[in-house]
Design a protein around this motif. Structure first.
Motif, PDB file in Angstrom:
ATOM      1  N   VAL A  31       0.558  -0.914  -0.184  1.00  0.00           N
ATOM      2  CA  VAL A  31      -0.413   0.076  -0.100  1.00  0.00           C
ATOM      3  C   VAL A  31       0.669   1.358  -0.360  1.00  0.00           C
ATOM      4  O   VAL A  31       0.230   2.195  -0.729  1.00  0.00           O
ATOM      5  N   ALA A  32       1.503   1.164   0.356  1.00  0.00           N
ATOM      6  CA  ALA A  32       2.569   2.162   0.769  1.00  0.00           C
ATOM      7  C   ALA A  32       3.537   2.664  -0.501  1.00  0.00           C
ATOM      8  O   ALA A  32       3.477   3.636  -0.878  1.00  0.00           O
ATOM      9  N   VAL A  33       4.104   1.706  -0.862  1.00  0.00           N
ATOM     10  CA  VAL A  33       4.543   1.519  -2.647  1.00  0.00           C
ATOM     11  C   VAL A  33       3.961   1.859  -3.559  1.00  0.00           C
ATOM     12  O   VAL A  33       4.427   2.681  -4.390  1.00  0.00           O
ATOM     13  N   GLY A  34       2.606   1.774  -3.715  1.00  0.00           N
ATOM     14  CA  GLY A  34       1.573   1.951  -4.349  1.00  0.00           C
ATOM     15  C   GLY A  34       0.927   3.360  -4.600  1.00  0.00           C
ATOM     16  O   GLY A  34       1.640   4.225  -4.840  1.00  0.00           O
ATOM     17  N   GLY A  35       0.538   3.907  -2.988  1.00  0.00           N
ATOM     18  CA  GLY A  35       0.120   5.003  -2.993  1.00  0.00           C
ATOM     19  C   GLY A  35      -1.027   5.103  -2.343  1.00  0.00           C
ATOM     20  O   GLY A  35      -1.541   4.228  -2.434  1.00  0.00           O
ATOM     21  N   ARG A  36      -1.296   4.934  -0.782  1.00  0.00           N
ATOM     22  CA  ARG A  36      -1.808   4.819   0.165  1.00  0.00           C
ATOM     23  C   ARG A  36      -3.203   5.531   0.179  1.00  0.00           C
ATOM     24  O   ARG A  36      -4.494   5.073   0.303  1.00  0.00           O
ATOM     25  N   ARG A  37      -3.374   6.811  -0.283  1.00  0.00           N
ATOM     26  CA  ARG A  37      -4.143   7.681  -0.946  1.00  0.00           C
ATOM     27  C   ARG A  37      -5.093   8.043  -1.283  1.00  0.00           C
ATOM     28  O   ARG A  37      -5.442   9.084  -1.302  1.00  0.00           O
ATOM     29  N   ASP A  38      -5.077   6.968  -2.447  1.00  0.00           N
ATOM     30  CA  ASP A  38      -5.219   6.739  -3.095  1.00  0.00           C
ATOM     31  C   ASP A  38      -5.191   5.295  -4.195  1.00  0.00           C
ATOM     32  O   ASP A  38      -4.847   4.458  -4.063  1.00  0.00           O
ATOM     33  N   ILE A  39      -6.878   4.984  -4.289  1.00  0.00           N
ATOM     34  CA  ILE A  39      -7.553   3.480  -4.544  1.00  0.00           C
ATOM     35  C   ILE A  39      -6.647   2.891  -5.369  1.00  0.00           C
ATOM     36  O   ILE A  39      -6.240   1.712  -4.993  1.00  0.00           O
ATOM     37  N   THR A  40      -7.099   3.765  -6.683  1.00  0.00           N
ATOM     38  CA  THR A  40      -7.064   3.615  -7.567  1.00  0.00           C
ATOM     39  C   THR A  40      -4.499   2.797  -8.113  1.00  0.00           C
ATOM     40  O   THR A  40      -4.443   1.836  -8.419  1.00  0.00           O
ATOM     41  N   THR A  70      -3.005   2.292  -5.460  1.00  0.00           N
ATOM     42  CA  THR A  70      -3.064   0.579  -4.130  1.00  0.00           C
ATOM     43  C   THR A  70      -3.013  -0.424  -5.189  1.00  0.00           C
ATOM     44  O   THR A  70      -2.228  -1.352  -4.568  1.00  0.00           O
ATOM     45  N   LEU A  71      -4.240  -0.531  -5.638  1.00  0.00           N
ATOM     46  CA  LEU A  71      -4.736  -1.596  -6.585  1.00  0.00           C
ATOM     47  C   LEU A  71      -2.973  -1.597  -7.150  1.00  0.00           C
ATOM     48  O   LEU A  71      -3.362  -2.655  -7.014  1.00  0.00           O
ATOM     49  N   ILE A  72      -2.794  -0.283  -8.140  1.00  0.00           N
ATOM     50  CA  ILE A  72      -1.846  -1.261  -9.443  1.00  0.00           C
ATOM     51  C   ILE A  72      -0.710  -1.906  -8.527  1.00  0.00           C
ATOM     52  O   ILE A  72       0.105  -2.034  -8.834  1.00  0.00           O
ATOM     53  N   GLY A  73      -0.578  -0.844  -7.074  1.00  0.00           N
ATOM     54  CA  GLY A  73       0.420  -0.980  -6.612  1.00  0.00           C
ATOM     55  C   GLY A  73       0.702  -2.357  -6.695  1.00  0.00           C
ATOM     56  O   GLY A  73       2.374  -2.518  -6.617  1.00  0.00           O
ATOM     57  N   THR A  74      -0.580  -2.543  -5.541  1.00  0.00           N
ATOM     58  CA  THR A  74      -0.529  -4.288  -5.247  1.00  0.00           C
ATOM     59  C   THR A  74       0.322  -5.087  -6.665  1.00  0.00           C
ATOM     60  O   THR A  74       0.783  -5.744  -5.084  1.00  0.00           O
ATOM     61  N   LEU A  75      -0.890  -5.018  -7.390  1.00  0.00           N
ATOM     62  CA  LEU A  75      -0.645  -6.131  -8.094  1.00  0.00           C
ATOM     63  C   LEU A  75       0.752  -6.245  -8.227  1.00  0.00           C
ATOM     64  O   LEU A  75       1.229  -7.398  -8.743  1.00  0.00           O
ATOM     65  N   ILE A  76       1.713  -5.350  -9.289  1.00  0.00           N
ATOM     66  CA  ILE A  76       3.304  -4.513  -9.924  1.00  0.00           C
ATOM     67  C   ILE A  76       3.869  -5.600  -8.550  1.00  0.00           C
ATOM     68  O   ILE A  76       4.872  -6.156  -8.483  1.00  0.00           O
ATOM     69  N   VAL A  77       3.666  -5.142  -7.267  1.00  0.00           N
ATOM     70  CA  VAL A  77       4.900  -5.227  -6.201  1.00  0.00           C
ATOM     71  C   VAL A  77       4.707  -6.764  -5.886  1.00  0.00           C
ATOM     72  O   VAL A  77       5.840  -7.873  -6.068  1.00  0.00           O
ATOM     73  N   LEU A  78       3.401  -7.729  -5.655  1.00  0.00           N
ATOM     74  CA  LEU A  78       2.980  -8.974  -5.638  1.00  0.00           C
ATOM     75  C   LEU A  78       4.115  -9.679  -6.692  1.00  0.00           C
ATOM     76  O   LEU A  78       4.472 -10.906  -6.664  1.00  0.00           O
ATOM     77  N   ALA A  79       4.023  -9.013  -7.836  1.00  0.00           N
ATOM     78  CA  ALA A  79       4.222 -10.200  -8.948  1.00  0.00           C
ATOM     79  C   ALA A  79       5.907  -9.637  -9.668  1.00  0.00           C
ATOM     80  O   ALA A  79       6.444 -10.969  -9.571  1.00  0.00           O
ATOM     81  N   GLY A  80       6.719  -8.638  -9.041  1.00  0.00           N
ATOM     82  CA  GLY A  80       7.569  -8.112  -8.569  1.00  0.00           C
ATOM     83  C   GLY A  80       8.418  -8.793  -7.525  1.00  0.00           C
ATOM     84  O   GLY A  80       9.202 -10.183  -7.450  1.00  0.00           O
ATOM     85  N   PHE A  81       7.236  -9.440  -6.888  1.00  0.00           N
ATOM     86  CA  PHE A  81       7.934  -9.843  -5.251  1.00  0.00           C
ATOM     87  C   PHE A  81       7.848 -11.522  -5.491  1.00  0.00           C
ATOM     88  O   PHE A  81       8.973 -12.388  -5.503  1.00  0.00           O
ATOM     89  N   GLN A  82       7.334 -12.326  -6.488  1.00  0.00           N
ATOM     90  CA  GLN A  82       7.102 -13.637  -6.243  1.00  0.00           C
ATOM     91  C   GLN A  82       8.039 -14.223  -7.569  1.00  0.00           C
ATOM     92  O   GLN A  82       8.320 -14.885  -7.446  1.00  0.00           O
ATOM     93  N   THR A  83       8.340 -12.482  -8.758  1.00  0.00           N
ATOM     94  CA  THR A  83       9.151 -13.149  -9.818  1.00  0.00           C
ATOM     95  C   THR A  83      10.796 -13.483  -8.612  1.00  0.00           C
ATOM     96  O   THR A  83      11.484 -14.275  -9.405  1.00  0.00           O
ATOM     97  N   LEU A  84      10.924 -12.386  -8.007  1.00  0.00           N
ATOM     98  CA  LEU A  84      11.692 -12.260  -7.359  1.00  0.00           C
ATOM     99  C   LEU A  84      12.237 -14.638  -6.346  1.00  0.00           C
ATOM    100  O   LEU A  84      13.159 -14.727  -6.430  1.00  0.00           O
ATOM    101  N   THR A  85      11.425 -14.070  -5.767  1.00  0.00           N
ATOM    102  CA  THR A  85      10.851 -15.361  -5.404  1.00  0.00           C
ATOM    103  C   THR A  85      11.434 -16.570  -5.804  1.00  0.00           C
ATOM    104  O   THR A  85      11.948 -17.633  -5.560  1.00  0.00           O
ATOM    105  N   ILE A  86      10.171 -16.831  -7.245  1.00  0.00           N
ATOM    106  CA  ILE A  86      11.190 -17.761  -7.809  1.00  0.00           C
ATOM    107  C   ILE A  86      12.480 -18.118  -8.799  1.00  0.00           C
ATOM    108  O   ILE A  86      12.422 -19.460  -8.735  1.00  0.00           O
ATOM    109  N   TYR A  87      12.573 -17.013  -8.957  1.00  0.00           N
ATOM    110  CA  TYR A  87      14.137 -17.071  -9.609  1.00  0.00           C
ATOM    111  C   TYR A  87      15.394 -17.260  -8.368  1.00  0.00           C
ATOM    112  O   TYR A  87      16.391 -16.069  -8.540  1.00  0.00           O
TER     113      TYR A  87
END
Lengths: 239, 359
Positions: free
Chosen positions: B290-299, B301-318
């Motif tokens: 939420v902090a990385v995407g931007g907590r004060r805007d719901i859009t 938050t949504l986009i940031g969460t998806l990007i960070v999650l995808a990046g986190f999983q890529t890091l973990t998998i590789y």
């Protein structure tokens, strides 16, 4: 005239410091009244007691015919008390319009909300600042915005804590005109004020607080002529 | 007669008008065209990817509800909750207990989902009541909520013995519960079982769109106005006649219900839930998203969460052992370089570039 506010035997102490020492005070509907007194006289504490921010140790507060002593702040506001603080209590990150919406939306909806917002923008000369974040307004404009927030839904009693603090003489004079206008619409006004010129401009009657008690009360001429008042301001009175 | 027909229509119109407003970034045809294209692209994605990858994308979507809920509580109402995982975990376990007892027939899993969200939301309301009516403020909200989630984690971790069962459902201590059925949709000629794959993905995508639009409407409503005003100056809001504690409690309950939705969906997706879902690491991650995407805007938050999650999983998998360290670094960089959030900064920049079309 009917009485809008009656305070009886109001007492509040913080440890050994008595900020309200049995205050008896009343205000008739439609009054424009000033509360003066030297620093530490208990003016701000009196306001906090009226607003429910402090619970009194003893005494009662009756507003518009009912006892509000036990009510919480927001419940007192809902009964028709409104307040403007010394430091502008506006929402700085929100636009001027949003500030007014938050202030009025609980009472007004749809077109009447829009109409009141337009009326208040005119009243405060903030028409061109409607979408401006309130934090970048000038100090005087912030004070007016807060007055507008406090009076847009026509409270019965408006409490003002040093409404002209930090204002230029021109802004002070304009604020005085605004208050006369509001009083003319039937809003009872009680103000804490230091600037005696401003007190003369707005108040019909004045109450002097000293050490948490009422020291003198009367018209502004009577109070100025009162032998003790000048002494307490100079700090020599033996009370 | 006329008024009875036009009143609901004008109410619908005024609700739709709240899709845009001062509390949410993005307005005008350009934004909505872009949003529609994004949803269409997301809807077309299963046609281009294999079922496993789609199931994985569904996994990302599951977490967005908790993130959006935290956005409401923290970004909009100004109360940093460090314990959204408490509601996530509670709802996850609730889904497990209910489905293991009731079974999956007749769409009972959907009832379990609804009940789990209600249980998580109610628990959040209770915690919120004690916090806000107990005048807990600022950083202490973070401490209390973190304590709640850690207590729940510790409690669930010691439920290993056979005496810890609710009906048919064994709680299983540290190893967690498993074997609960996935979501099922009752259908003619046999239920549709939503295993991780395209069908679950579409259900989640639909839910994300509904929740996102619903939150936009709520945040631009008078209720949302009061929430951001409380964030800015709670004392003044009280002095305008609002019961600040009630609003804070309600916002906290909504945020908790969204976390609970994530939790119940997560359990249905993976058919397991463990106490570590309420642990310290799990509790910290939503704050990073939420902090990385931007907590004060719901859009954002949504986009940031998806990007960070995808990046986190890529890091973990590789093979990176340091995915969590990278998450921490990302949070630090955000706080120092773009405290409003990276997506908010990017959207503001885009807004400046396309000012003509955005206004």
């Amino acid at each position: 005239m009917t009485e809008i506010l009656r305070v009886q035997g109001l007492r509040k102490a913080f440890g050994g410091v008595v900020v309200a020492n049995g205050i008896d005070f009343s205000l008739s509907a439609g009054a424009m009244h000033c509360l003066i007194g030297p620093n530490g006289a208990g003016k701000s504490s009196f306001f906090r007691l009226l607003l429910g921010e402090h619970a009194p140790d003893a005494g009662t507060i009756t507003f518009d015919g009912s006892d509000i002593t036990a009510l919480r702040s927001f419940q007192r506001i809902r009964r028709g008390i409104s307040v403007k603080f010394q430091v502008p209590g506006i929402f700085k990150a929100l636009s001027v319009r949003q500030n007014l919406e938050v202030a009025f939306q609980d009472h007004l909806h749809g077109q009447s909300l829009g109409a009141t917002i337009r009326e208040m923008l005119d009243f405060t000369d903030l028409q061109s600042e409607e979408m401006t974040p309130a934090g970048i307004l000038s100090h005087g404009q912030q004070q007016w915005l807060e007055i507008a927030m406090a009076v847009g839904v026509e409270p019965k009693l408006l409490l003002l804590d040093e409404p002209t603090a930090g204002m230029s003489p021109d802004e002070t004079r304009k604020t005085g005109e605004m208050l006369h206008d509001l009083n003319g619409r039937g809003i009872t006004i009680l103000a804490v004020e230091h600037d005696m010129a401003f007190v003369e401009q707005i108040a019909r009657r004045v109450t002097v607080l000293h050490f948490g008690s009422i020291f003198a009360e009367g018209t502004i001429a009577e109070v100025i002529d009162h032998p003790g008042v000048q002494e307490i301001y100079l700090g020599t009175a033996d009370v | 007669m006329i008024s009875s027909e036009t009143a609901p229509r004008s109410r619908t119109r005024s609700l739709l008008a709240r899709l845009e407003g001062p509390q949410t970034m993005g307005r005008g045809p350009a934004f909505w065209v872009a949003a529609t294209v994004a949803v269409a692209a997301a809807a077309a994605y299963p046609l281009m990817a294999d079922a496993w990858t789609v199931g994985n994308a569904a996994y990302f979507l599951i977490w967005t509800f908790m993130a959006m809920g935290l956005g409401v509580v923290w970004g909009y109402a100004g109360a940093l909750s460090f314990g959204q995982t408490a509601f996530f975990g509670l709802a996850g376990y609730a889904y497990g207990v209910i489905t293991l007892n009731l079974g999956a027939a007749y769409g009972l899993t959907l009832l379990a989902l609804v009940l789990a969200v209600a249980i998580g939301g109610l628990f959040a309301l209770v915690i919120g009541y004690f916090m806000f009516y107990g005048r807990i403020q600022g950083v202490f909200i973070g401490i209390v909520t973190l304590s709640v989630t850690l207590v729940l984690e510790t409690f669930m971790a010691q439920t290993a013995g056979p005496q810890w069962r609710i009906g048919e459902a064994r709680l299983n201590g540290f190893n967690g519960m498993s074997g609960m059925p996935p979501l099922t949709l009752p259908w003619f000629g046999g239920d549709i079982v939503l295993y991780p794959g395209p069908s679950l993905y579409y259900l989640l995508l639909g839910l994300v769109v509904i929740c996102y639009l619903g939150l936009r409407i709520m945040l631009n409503s008078p209720f949302g106005n009061v929430l951001v005003a409380i964030r800015e100056n709670p004392h003044r809001v009280g002095m305008l006649g609002y019961d600040v504690r009630l609003y804070q409690m309600l916002a906290f309950g909504i945020g908790g219900a969204f976390a609970a939705l994530s939790g119940a969906l997560y359990t249905a997706w993976g058919q397991y839930i463990t106490p570590s879902s309420m642990g310290l690491t799990s509790a910290a991650l939503p704050i990073v998203w939420v902090a990385v995407g931007g907590r004060r805007d719901i859009t954002a938050t949504l986009i940031g969460t998806l990007i960070v999650l995808a990046g986190f999983q890529t890091l973990t998998i590789y093979g990176s052992q340091y995915a969590l360290v990278v998450m921490g670094a990302l949070l630090l960089v955000t706080v120092l370089a773009a405290p409003e959030g990276l997506i908010v900064a990017a959207m503001t920049l885009m807004g400046r570039v396309f000012r003509g079309s955005k206004r």
